[in-house]
Design an enzyme around this catalytic site. Structure first.
Site, PDB file in Angstrom:
ATOM      1  N   MET A  16      28.617  82.872  66.487  1.00 34.08           N
ATOM      2  CA  MET A  16      27.354  83.257  67.114  1.00 34.08           C
ATOM      3  C   MET A  16      27.440  83.157  68.639  1.00 34.08           C
ATOM      4  O   MET A  16      27.943  82.182  69.186  1.00 34.08           O
ATOM      5  CB  MET A  16      26.242  82.321  66.601  1.00 34.08           C
ATOM      6  N   GLN A  43      29.953  80.805  62.172  1.00 26.56           N
ATOM      7  CA  GLN A  43      29.442  81.726  61.159  1.00 26.56           C
ATOM      8  C   GLN A  43      30.453  82.824  60.819  1.00 26.56           C
ATOM      9  O   GLN A  43      30.440  83.389  59.722  1.00 26.56           O
ATOM     10  CB  GLN A  43      28.118  82.341  61.603  1.00 26.56           C
ATOM     11  N   ASP A  60      29.991  67.444  65.277  1.00 27.78           N
ATOM     12  CA  ASP A  60      29.240  68.706  65.265  1.00 27.78           C
ATOM     13  C   ASP A  60      27.733  68.435  65.264  1.00 27.78           C
ATOM     14  O   ASP A  60      27.208  67.751  64.383  1.00 27.78           O
ATOM     15  CB  ASP A  60      29.614  69.510  64.025  1.00 27.78           C
TER      16      ASP A  60
END
Length: 309
Positions: A30, A105, A225
């Protein structure tokens, strides 16, 4: 004599490697694009520096870099995967198969490619911080001034499972509400299907077969993360109805082997790795040691050289 023989073997190896090294396909995440010199461009150079002559293709959606970046926020994932299926099928260098690396993604979408098309076939699939189990919150914008990301988050907050948002916002299509799993199953247009979380009569055995044909499926989670929530989604872990972490091996998806993950693990071909740092902070050292050397370099030729020396 031994010295000249050793030199000959090395020369032979590099010539063979340059001609026949398995190609590599990258799919960015993204807010990124196919050709950013600081991300996909850098990764391409790193791979080519360690695998001389290798063909590397970075997935691009649309006619321009701007189109490609926009596609990371807006569109229908199913349509994008179909487009990439056609794109890769038309590249002669990939005809005999390739190794795939997906970032964030992009790793989820690359898995969808394997499940739905896989022609040409993927040999090793490596995903970095990919939301295989869905996200319980929409990913934050790394760049607070990124209007596209801000618009995406605003639209999602107004109704993640409305038909309009589902058919326009990419991130909504892998959003998985832990407090309303039925809405997720009924109204999410992408992730339940690609994870075979559908009624028995609608499960697609081709997805299981295609993933089961991978030589290796490597899933890498970032240790710090904060972008993907929960970060364990990179390993297919998700949140249950009580908002608690639900490991893969405790899910029916694994126990009943809807995607072939149990088959892969029992055959030593499913790998769970951790990359130190925040989301998409990948050091060259880690990428070389944990990705290029064990999975992107053709092992048979590597083993042949080691045996000869």
């Amino acid at each position: 004599m031994k010295l000249w023989y050793t030199i000959f073997i090395f020369i032979f190896y590099f010539i063979l490697n340059a001609k026949a090294q398995t190609p590599v396909v990258l799919w960015h995440g993204m807010g990124d694009d196919c050709c950013n010199p600081k991300s996909m461009g850098g990764i391409t150079e790193l791979i080519q520096a360690h695998l001389p002559g290798v063909f590397v293709h970075s997935v691009k959606l649309g006619d321009s870099i701007n189109d490609d970046r926009n596609a990371g926020f807006f569109g229908i994932i199913n349509d994008q995967v179909d487009s990439v299926c056609q794109q890769l099928a038309n590249i002669p260098e990939l005809a005999n198969g390739f190794n795939a690396v997906g970032f964030s993604q992009g790793g989820l979408f690359m898995r969808a490619y394997v499940e739905r098309c896989n022609l040409p076939p993927v040999r090793h699939l490596i995903t970095f911080g990919s939301p295989h189990g869905g996200v319980s919150d929409i990913p934050n914008c790394i760049d607070i001034h990124d209007f596209k990301c801000t618009l995406m988050r605003t639209m999602v907050k107004r109704g993640v499972y409305t038909s309009y948002v589902q058919h326009h916002v990419v991130q909504a299509q892998y959003y998985k509400s832990s407090t309303d799993l039925q809405d997720y199953l009924d109204r999410n247009i992408f992730l339940p299907q690609i994870n075979n979380q559908v009624e028995e009569k609608f499960k697609n055995n081709t997805y299981r077969d295609h993933l089961g044909n991978l030589e290796t499926f490597v899933m890498i989670k970032f240790t710090e993360d904060t972008m993907i929530k929960p970060p364990e989604s990179a390993w297919f872990w998700t949140l249950d109805k009580d908002n608690q972490i639900w490991p893969l091996e405790q899910q029916k998806l694994y126990q009943e082997d809807w995607l072939g993950l149990q088959f892969l693990e029992h055959n030593g071909r499913l790998k769970f790795l951790e990359c130190p740092g925040l989301h998409m902070q990948i050091s060259d050292e880690f990428f070389i040691k944990e990705v290029i050397q064990p999975y992107l370099a053709d092992g048979a030729r590597k083993h042949f050289v080691n045996q000869q020396l």
